[in-house]
Write a protein that holds these residues in place. Structure first.
Motif, PDB file in Angstrom:
ATOM      1  N   ASP A  78      87.613 -39.000  -1.383  1.00 55.06           N
ATOM      2  CA  ASP A  78      87.545 -38.143  -2.566  1.00 55.06           C
ATOM      3  C   ASP A  78      88.376 -36.879  -2.365  1.00 55.06           C
ATOM      4  O   ASP A  78      89.084 -36.432  -3.269  1.00 55.06           O
ATOM      5  CB  ASP A  78      86.088 -37.766  -2.861  1.00 55.06           C
ATOM      6  CG  ASP A  78      85.300 -38.933  -3.430  1.00 55.06           C
ATOM      7  OD1 ASP A  78      85.922 -39.918  -3.845  1.00 55.06           O
ATOM      8  OD2 ASP A  78      84.058 -38.860  -3.442  1.00 55.06           O
ATOM      9  N   ARG A  79      88.264 -36.319  -1.160  1.00 56.91           N
ATOM     10  CA  ARG A  79      89.038 -35.104  -0.894  1.00 56.91           C
ATOM     11  C   ARG A  79      90.537 -35.401  -0.849  1.00 56.91           C
ATOM     12  O   ARG A  79      91.352 -34.601  -1.315  1.00 56.91           O
ATOM     13  CB  ARG A  79      88.570 -34.484   0.424  1.00 56.91           C
ATOM     14  CG  ARG A  79      87.166 -33.918   0.321  1.00 56.91           C
ATOM     15  CD  ARG A  79      86.799 -33.019   1.474  1.00 56.91           C
ATOM     16  NE  ARG A  79      85.585 -32.262   1.177  1.00 56.91           N
ATOM     17  CZ  ARG A  79      85.034 -31.396   1.993  1.00 56.91           C
ATOM     18  NH1 ARG A  79      85.575 -31.171   3.179  1.00 56.91           N
ATOM     19  NH2 ARG A  79      83.937 -30.745   1.642  1.00 56.91           N
ATOM     20  N   PHE A  80      90.887 -36.578  -0.303  1.00 57.02           N
ATOM     21  CA  PHE A  80      92.295 -36.944  -0.269  1.00 57.02           C
ATOM     22  C   PHE A  80      92.813 -37.188  -1.684  1.00 57.02           C
ATOM     23  O   PHE A  80      93.961 -36.845  -2.006  1.00 57.02           O
ATOM     24  CB  PHE A  80      92.493 -38.186   0.597  1.00 57.02           C
ATOM     25  CG  PHE A  80      93.939 -38.567   0.786  1.00 57.02           C
ATOM     26  CD1 PHE A  80      94.778 -37.790   1.564  1.00 57.02           C
ATOM     27  CD2 PHE A  80      94.450 -39.699   0.179  1.00 57.02           C
ATOM     28  CE1 PHE A  80      96.109 -38.126   1.737  1.00 57.02           C
ATOM     29  CE2 PHE A  80      95.780 -40.046   0.347  1.00 57.02           C
ATOM     30  CZ  PHE A  80      96.610 -39.263   1.131  1.00 57.02           C
ATOM     31  N   ALA A  81      91.980 -37.790  -2.545  1.00 57.69           N
ATOM     32  CA  ALA A  81      92.374 -38.009  -3.939  1.00 57.69           C
ATOM     33  C   ALA A  81      92.617 -36.678  -4.644  1.00 57.69           C
ATOM     34  O   ALA A  81      93.528 -36.556  -5.473  1.00 57.69           O
ATOM     35  CB  ALA A  81      91.301 -38.815  -4.669  1.00 57.69           C
ATOM     36  N   THR A  82      91.814 -35.673  -4.314  1.00 58.08           N
ATOM     37  CA  THR A  82      92.012 -34.343  -4.897  1.00 58.08           C
ATOM     38  C   THR A  82      93.344 -33.752  -4.462  1.00 58.08           C
ATOM     39  O   THR A  82      94.085 -33.166  -5.262  1.00 58.08           O
ATOM     40  CB  THR A  82      90.861 -33.409  -4.489  1.00 58.08           C
ATOM     41  OG1 THR A  82      89.614 -33.978  -4.910  1.00 58.08           O
ATOM     42  CG2 THR A  82      91.026 -32.035  -5.122  1.00 58.08           C
ATOM     43  N   LEU A  83      93.671 -33.912  -3.165  1.00 54.38           N
ATOM     44  CA  LEU A  83      94.971 -33.436  -2.679  1.00 54.38           C
ATOM     45  C   LEU A  83      96.113 -34.166  -3.383  1.00 54.38           C
ATOM     46  O   LEU A  83      97.121 -33.555  -3.758  1.00 54.38           O
ATOM     47  CB  LEU A  83      95.081 -33.652  -1.161  1.00 54.38           C
ATOM     48  CG  LEU A  83      94.198 -32.783  -0.263  1.00 54.38           C
ATOM     49  CD1 LEU A  83      94.476 -33.106   1.198  1.00 54.38           C
ATOM     50  CD2 LEU A  83      94.441 -31.302  -0.534  1.00 54.38           C
TER      51      LEU A  83
END
Length: 595
Positions: free
Chosen positions: A228-233
């Protein structure tokens, strides 16, 4: 973990004891000791003979499945260290959830125990195991036992492996640091893919171990909330992330010198490109097309006829690269319009039956255009062979070329060409999906009657989707004809043991995730790569497809890479990968009302 006044651990209201009754401190030690033991075992001999794939007989030099066990042990150790709040590792498990630790330990356990069992089975007994294998089995069992003993929310195993919720806010990074994280993640993905595709097809045991590590390792990272955090990046740096993904793919033929693996890459890209075209028809518009592979065949035959092959009916005609590709696209586009115009007024099963009939009619027709049963155009079941290689602006793709001291063979050249074509198709898909016509496709998919009542011309919109999907399949077909040197009717059927076929393409779209870009690419990669690396599956390919689809429909009907809209169709808000607060207010309201 809450504490009482005398600093003794106290279980919070929403936390229960682990599945194994052990003190938490003991559980932590077991995980760390088990992970270290698993890592140490990989530097020992696991069997006395080199007959087992990978040659696991050496001390101090991990090989084959030992390398996978080493990686799994290292991942388990890193997550174990987060239990002691080791500085610099907090980002691995930001919510302090037990699920990532358990799944990391499960990866080490599954790889170690599978290897030990495979050695015993292949070499006829436990006597074939050396001390390293026993140590790996015992150490990984200790780590798994410790992970099961950790306190966890809920009352069941399903709750234990549930994704972490209420992640704390991520640390704000400068722009260059975020781009560095994206670059590192892309490089890691390239390494993982290159290792998997480089596994010897005769070493099925190694590839199964690779799959176990990838499945449990990916699951661990997903439950930790890292995806999820990588998708945000990626959302913050969408252009940079896309560029890095294609750069990593372009690097693949330079780091993988085996031409056979480069050929696999070409075929995966061809199938992925066709699947993206089918995704427009099935995923965005909701039209079930069971004869889509025929458009790939139309493009391949059109390119073969103007390729200059001596077996072509027009052997004196040889179009240049760009003209051959346009010919294949145009031919598929025309057939798409001709077939779609009279049939797209049908819906559901009736349309599926008509498209299935078209696919079979195409295969039977090209099989009979041999000068005996019909005009001599396609050379019948023999097909059109000896198709010359493409010449792209004086660059012959059939010859080896040295670039920066690295020799790129024939299939590496075609891989780079197909990568460019796939990139173009991705751009077309994204632009079309985000356009007015794309929104019309989605409206037709959701409710054609309501969309028509709102003023959308359903027939015209569906015909555009059908024609665009057909032309993209024809584009891929022009390259596939030159890569394989020949075309014949055999592959262009509804279902068969050799891809591509319509069932294979449809499975790639459904398995990967309908309506997404990455989904069909991932689905095509899995469905093409697994039978290639697992030789015993080739005879049971359709059976394996069926099992995979049944499991997918049961546990993740929206596909591996889910579209947010499709997640809302299949799950309540509380079950989504996307937290409720991340959804639009109107969407959440509709979901709750529907529930």
């Amino acid at each position: 973990m809450a504490t009482t006044d005398n600093n003794t651990p106290a279980t919070t209201a929403n936390t229960t004891r682990g599945l194994v009754p052990l003190p938490e401190n003991v559980a932590r030690i077991l995980i760390a000791v088990g992970a270290i033991g698993t890592i140490a075992s990989t530097f020992m001999s696991w069997t006395y003979t080199a007959d087992f794939p990978g040659d696991l007989t050496y001390y101090g030099s991990p090989a084959g499945l030992q390398v996978l066990a080493l990686v799994a042990g290292a991942l388990t150790l890193l997550y174990a260290l987060t239990l002691w709040n080791v500085r610099g590792l907090r980002w691995l498990n930001p919510a302090d959830a037990p699920a990532p630790i358990l799944l990391a330990a499960a990866s080490a356990f599954s790889v170690s125990w599978f290897t030990a069992i495979a050695i015993a089975v292949d070499l006829k007994g436990l006597v074939a195991l050396d001390p390293g294998a026993y140590i790996a089995a015992i150490a990984s069992l200790l780590a798994l036992t410790g992970a099961l003993a950790l306190p966890h929310p809920g009352k069941s195993f399903k709750d234990l492996v549930a994704k972490a919720e209420n992640l704390p806010p991520a640390t704000t990074l400068p722009g260059w640091a975020e781009r560095l994280v994206i670059t590192a993640a892309t490089a890691a993905a390239l390494i993982v893919f290159t290792y998997g595709i480089g596994v010897d097809p005769d070493a099925s045991e190694t590839f199964i171990g690779y799959l176990l590590l990838v499945i449990f390792g990916t699951w661990a990272l997903q439950t930790a909330g890292l995806f999820d955090r990588f998708a945000t990046l990626n959302a913050h740096h969408k252009g940079f992330a896309t560029s890095m993904a294609f750069l990593a793919a372009a690097i693949f033929p330079f780091v993988e010198g085996n031409e056979h693996n480069a050929n696999l890459g070409v075929n995966i890209l061809v199938v992925a490109t066709v699947a993206l075209g089918l995704n427009i028809v099935v995923g965005l518009t909701g039209l079930l097309d069971l004869g889509y592979v025929a458009f790939l065949g139309v493009g391949a035959y059109a390119a073969a006829l103007v390729s200059g092959s001596e077996f072509s009916r027009f052997s004196g005609v040889q179009f240049p690269f760009w003209a051959a590709m346009l010919t294949g696209m145009a031919a598929s586009l025309v057939f798409g319009v001709l077939i779609g115009a009279p049939t797209l007024r049908l819906r559901g099963d009736y349309l599926a039956i008509v498209t299935l009939g078209f696919g079979e009619i195409f295969r039977i027709t090209v099989n009979n255009l041999d000068g005996s049963s019909g005009p001599n155009i396609t050379n019948g079941p023999n097909g059109i062979s000896m198709i010359p290689d493409m010449n792209l602006f004086g660059f012959n793709l059939g010859n080896a070329h040295d670039i920066g001291g690295i020799t790129l063979g024939r299939f590496a050249n075609y891989f780079l060409l197909m990568l460019i074509i796939t990139g173009i198709v991705v751009v077309v898909f994204n632009r079309a999906a985000d356009s007015r016509i794309g929104r019309s496709w989605i409206a037709i998919r959701e409710d054609e009657t309501a969309a028509t009542a709102m003023g959308i011309n359903g027939f015209r919109v569906k015909l555009i989707a059908f024609a665009l999907g057909a032309s993209l399949a024809g584009l891929a077909g022009t390259v596939s004809a030159h890569v394989g040197y020949s075309v014949n009717p055999a592959p262009y059927q509804f279902a068969g043991s050799v891809p591509p076929n319509s069932a294979f393409l449809l499975a790639a779209v459904v398995l990967g995730g309908m309506g997404t870009v990455n989904g069909p690419i991932l689905g095509a990669t899995l469905l093409y790569l697994l039978p290639e690396k697992l030789g015993f599956l080739k005879e049971y390919q359709l059976f394996a497809f069926g099992i995979a689809l049944v499991l997918l429909m049961r546990f993740r009907p929206e596909g591996i890479i889910a579209n947010r809209r499709r997640q809302l169709e299949f799950h309540e808000t509380g079950q989504l990968d996307i937290p409720e607060q991340g959804l639009p207010a109107s969407t959440v309201g509709v979901t709750k009302a529907g529930a």
